[in-house]
Design a protein around this motif. Structure first.
Motif, PDB file in Angstrom:
ATOM      1  N   SER A  38       0.830  -1.208   0.000  1.00 16.39           N
ATOM      2  CA  SER A  38       0.000   0.000   0.000  1.00 16.39           C
ATOM      3  C   SER A  38       0.860   1.251   0.000  1.00 16.39           C
ATOM      4  O   SER A  38       0.613   2.205  -0.740  1.00 16.39           O
ATOM      5  N   ALA A  39       1.889   1.259   0.837  1.00 16.23           N
ATOM      6  CA  ALA A  39       2.722   2.462   0.961  1.00 16.23           C
ATOM      7  C   ALA A  39       3.540   2.711  -0.306  1.00 16.23           C
ATOM      8  O   ALA A  39       3.588   3.827  -0.823  1.00 16.23           O
ATOM      9  N   GLY A  41       4.393   2.971  -3.996  1.00 17.87           N
ATOM     10  CA  GLY A  41       3.562   3.154  -5.182  1.00 17.87           C
ATOM     11  C   GLY A  41       4.114   4.247  -6.057  1.00 17.87           C
ATOM     12  O   GLY A  41       5.310   4.562  -6.014  1.00 17.87           O
ATOM     13  N   LEU A  42       3.221   4.849  -6.832  1.00 20.68           N
ATOM     14  CA  LEU A  42       3.656   5.934  -7.705  1.00 20.68           C
ATOM     15  C   LEU A  42       4.175   7.105  -6.886  1.00 20.68           C
ATOM     16  O   LEU A  42       4.903   7.949  -7.385  1.00 20.68           O
ATOM     17  N   GLY A  43       3.781   7.142  -5.598  1.00 16.22           N
ATOM     18  CA  GLY A  43       4.314   8.163  -4.712  1.00 16.22           C
ATOM     19  C   GLY A  43       5.838   8.117  -4.657  1.00 16.22           C
ATOM     20  O   GLY A  43       6.495   9.160  -4.629  1.00 16.22           O
ATOM     21  N   ILE A 119      -8.268  10.534  -4.729  1.00 12.78           N
ATOM     22  CA  ILE A 119      -6.919  10.044  -5.036  1.00 12.78           C
ATOM     23  C   ILE A 119      -6.970   9.040  -6.184  1.00 12.78           C
ATOM     24  O   ILE A 119      -6.214   9.148  -7.154  1.00 12.78           O
ATOM     25  N   TYR A 123      -4.905   8.935  -9.574  1.00 11.88           N
ATOM     26  CA  TYR A 123      -3.902   7.867  -9.479  1.00 11.88           C
ATOM     27  C   TYR A 123      -4.085   6.826 -10.591  1.00 11.88           C
ATOM     28  O   TYR A 123      -3.110   6.353 -11.182  1.00 11.88           O
ATOM     29  N   PHE A 244       0.793  11.026   1.984  1.00 10.20           N
ATOM     30  CA  PHE A 244       0.485  10.299   0.755  1.00 10.20           C
ATOM     31  C   PHE A 244       1.331   9.042   0.653  1.00 10.20           C
ATOM     32  O   PHE A 244       0.842   7.951   0.346  1.00 10.20           O
ATOM     33  N   LYS A 245       2.627   9.212   0.938  1.00  6.02           N
ATOM     34  CA  LYS A 245       3.557   8.099   0.812  1.00  6.02           C
ATOM     35  C   LYS A 245       3.181   6.921   1.705  1.00  6.02           C
ATOM     36  O   LYS A 245       3.197   5.790   1.278  1.00  6.02           O
ATOM     37  N   SER A 247       0.351   6.230   2.956  1.00  3.82           N
ATOM     38  CA  SER A 247      -1.083   5.909   2.857  1.00  3.82           C
ATOM     39  C   SER A 247      -1.840   6.278   4.136  1.00  3.82           C
ATOM     40  O   SER A 247      -2.622   5.491   4.655  1.00  3.82           O
ATOM     41  N   MET A 250      -6.570   8.749   5.622  1.00  2.00           N
ATOM     42  CA  MET A 250      -7.874   8.495   5.000  1.00  2.00           C
ATOM     43  C   MET A 250      -8.412   7.098   5.305  1.00  2.00           C
ATOM     44  O   MET A 250      -9.331   6.634   4.640  1.00  2.00           O
ATOM     45  N   THR A 252      -6.920   4.127   5.166  1.00  7.93           N
ATOM     46  CA  THR A 252      -6.321   2.944   4.546  1.00  7.93           C
ATOM     47  C   THR A 252      -5.664   2.068   5.604  1.00  7.93           C
ATOM     48  O   THR A 252      -5.870   0.852   5.646  1.00  7.93           O
ATOM     49  N   SER A 341      -5.102  -0.907  -2.046  1.00 13.87           N
ATOM     50  CA  SER A 341      -5.376  -0.399  -0.701  1.00 13.87           C
ATOM     51  C   SER A 341      -6.296   0.817  -0.730  1.00 13.87           C
ATOM     52  O   SER A 341      -7.077   1.035   0.187  1.00 13.87           O
ATOM     53  N   LEU A 342      -6.201   1.608  -1.794  1.00 14.09           N
ATOM     54  CA  LEU A 342      -7.103   2.753  -1.904  1.00 14.09           C
ATOM     55  C   LEU A 342      -8.533   2.270  -2.124  1.00 14.09           C
ATOM     56  O   LEU A 342      -9.485   2.786  -1.538  1.00 14.09           O
TER      57      LEU A 342
HETATM   58  N1  TRP Z   1       1.099   5.386  -0.702  1.00 13.93           N
HETATM   59  C1  TRP Z   1       0.765   5.186  -2.076  1.00 13.93           C
HETATM   60  C2  TRP Z   1       1.873   5.730  -2.971  1.00 13.93           C
HETATM   61  O1  TRP Z   1       2.829   6.228  -2.517  1.00 13.93           O
HETATM   62  C3  TRP Z   1      -0.562   5.816  -2.448  1.00 13.93           C
HETATM   63  C4  TRP Z   1      -1.640   5.472  -1.532  1.00 13.93           C
HETATM   64  C5  TRP Z   1      -2.177   4.242  -1.325  1.00 13.93           C
HETATM   65  C6  TRP Z   1      -2.302   6.362  -0.657  1.00 13.93           C
HETATM   66  N2  TRP Z   1      -3.149   4.327  -0.364  1.00 13.93           N
HETATM   67  C7  TRP Z   1      -3.237   5.601   0.064  1.00 13.93           C
HETATM   68  C8  TRP Z   1      -2.165   7.703  -0.409  1.00 13.93           C
HETATM   69  C9  TRP Z   1      -4.035   6.226   1.042  1.00 13.93           C
HETATM   70  C10 TRP Z   1      -2.950   8.306   0.555  1.00 13.93           C
HETATM   71  C11 TRP Z   1      -3.871   7.583   1.274  1.00 13.93           C
HETATM   72  O2  TRP Z   1       1.797   5.659  -4.162  1.00 13.93           O
END
Ligand code: TRP
Length: 468
Positions: A38-39, A41-43, A119, A123, A244-245, A247, A250, A252, A341-342
């Motif tokens: 989850s953590a 990702g594209l981030g 997101i 995303y 964001f990185k 997650s 929100m 998750t 995860s989103l």
């Molecule tokens: N962390 C993910 C990334 O870096 C993006 C992501 C997944 C996310 N779940 C999230 C960001 C929940 C914010 C909240 O690409």
């Protein structure tokens, strides 16, 4: 025995001892793979290098690091902890844990529900570009050192409305299909297979970049700070990236925490995820910046760095075509775990709060996402002129979530855990009801969650948005 080895041996011995009425992750390793999936990702690959390049390199990295340690890590622990205690979706968790509270804490879950759609809205589109670039890289279309050509290829892709919608919906169908398999058979199995591949590929590309002549300048950009670039806005961007990185903010990690096993050591898990995620970001930075400098490309182009600059970099290195295909494949892999995860936040809410089957919950979420997302997908063509605060849908979704909704959600979670739930319950939750002897860790986490994180979030948000 240390706390850590105790928890680890507990992980191994009781793999099947928890009877699961609710689907959940089956092993400690599965928890780690899914949460890290989850953590990461594209981030890491798209946002982190772009923002670091735009905001002056090492100094930004340092602020980001501080936000990750002082705000991100404690909020992650808090989220996973309340999720596992309540064993419920992001809205019901707050209802269950604070049934008599005057303040409607469950609103945090509703905000998370909304943030998930915003997101995913942008995303899925970026993920679509990344998937499309695997094909573009393999066909040799973007294998050129001429930035005018790669730039045109990117513009052609993002300004084509039919193609943009098709790739976004294709991504939604792929993610939906995995999500429908369930938490353990879909999410856990997929991420457990893909995460090691991702690490391996990234190391490979990083080594290639580091061995280029002139790589040193890129490393200096990434690791030698110049603080003149740091403003209140930049600090807010860094904190937004930290949320964001990892997650956070929100629900998750609340939702994933609700699938954790009872014997999972949460502070250790969260710390590992944070460190591994940071490693991936740094590896992405090490793969990108030395190459950017070695070939004399500007580091500060922003979001198009991945799609315009990176291909020219690959094109100018030996075996660049192979490395470019590998690089976009690994980016696609990273995007899948994050999107799963989103998606899980709204799916769990519709499934449990509204008693829909997992299948129907996923289908409804996908249709709603296609609608919300198409505004972002078309924001470089059909809907380019529909703007709010001077931002098109794509930029607006990104800005609203990273700079407002996620920090606000994180603030509410920290205040809820620190001030409403309190130390005693937190101690029971984090020590796995007294099984783990980690008092020092618990006290430190509590102080961070109760005082440090809320104060920092408030100051950084108000200052960054120009409110004081
Ligand atoms: N962390 C993910 C990334 O870096 C993006 C992501 C997944 C996310 N779940 C999230 C960001 C929940 C914010 C909240 O690409």
């Amino acid at each position: 025995m240390t706390t850590q080895s105790l928890a680890e041996s507990a992980d191994k011995t009781s793999a099947s001892s928890t009877p699961l009425t609710r689907d959940g992750f089956t092993t400690g390793l599965g928890v780690l793979a899914a949460t890290l999936g989850s953590a990461v990702g594209l981030g890491n690959i798209w946002k982190f290098p772009a923002l670091t390049g735009m905001n002056g390199g090492a100094a930004f990295l340092l602020v980001y690091l501080l936000c990750t340690l002082l705000v991100g890590l404690p909020v992650m622990i808090a989220e996973q902890m309340i999720g596992r205690t309540a064993r419920a979706d992001a809205i019901r968790t707050f209802r269950k844990l604070a049934p008599n509270s005057r303040f409607p804490w469950w609103i945090t879950g509703v905000m998370g529900f909304a943030a998930a759609f915003l997101i995913m809205g942008f995303y899925t589109e970026v993920a679509g570009w990344v998937f499309a670039y695997v094909v573009k890289a393999a066909s040799g279309e973007i294998l050129t050192t001429d930035a005018a050509v790669t730039s045109q290829a990117f513009v052609d892709l993002i300004s084509n409305p039919t193609l943009s919608l098709l790739i976004q919906w294709g991504i939604l169908i792929l993610i939906g299909a995995i999500a429908m398999l369930g938490v353990s058979k879909g999410i856990e199995r997929t991420t457990k297979r893909l995460m090691p591949v991702l690490f391996g590929l990234l190391v490979l590309v990083g080594v290639r970049s580091l061995t280029l002549p002139g790589a040193g300048e890129g490393l200096a950009f990434l690791f030698k700070p110049d603080f003149s670039a740091i403003t209140g806005e930049v600090v807010l961007v860094a904190m937004g990236l930290a949320f964001f990185k990892l997650s956070l903010g929100m629900g998750t990690m609340v939702t994933y925490g609700s699938y954790f096993r009872d014997d999972q050591n949460i502070p250790v898990t969260a710390t590992r995820v944070m460190l591994a995620d940071l490693t991936v970001s740094l590896l992405a930075g090490i793969a990108i910046f030395p190459a950017v400098f070695a070939f004399g490309v500007a580091p500060e182009v922003g979001p198009s760095l991945l799609f315009i600059t990176i291909p020219t970099v690959f094109a100018s290195m030996p075996m660049g075509n192979v490395f470019m295909v590998v690089f976009f494949i690994l980016s696609s892999i990273a995007a899948i775990g994050a999107m799963l995860s989103l998606l899980e936040v709204p799916v769990a809410i519709l499934n449990e709060q509204f008693s829909l089957s997992r299948r129907n919950a996923t289908l409804i979420t996908l249709v709603a996402l296609a609608l919300v997302g198409s505004l972002a997908a078309l924001s470089n063509s059909v809907t380019a002129d529909i703007t709010l605060f001077g931002k098109n849908a794509f930029d607006l979704y990104d800005f609203l979530t990273s700079n407002i909704l996620l920090p606000l959600g994180g603030l509410m979670i920290a205040v809820f855990v620190g001030w409403v739930w309190g130390f005693k319950k937190m101690k029971a939750a984090l020590s796995n009801n007294g099984v783990l002897h980690n008092d020092g860790v618990i006290t430190a986490v509590f102080l961070l969650v109760k005082f440090v994180a809320p104060v920092l979030i408030l100051i950084i948000m108000l200052n960054g948005l120009g409110l004081f």
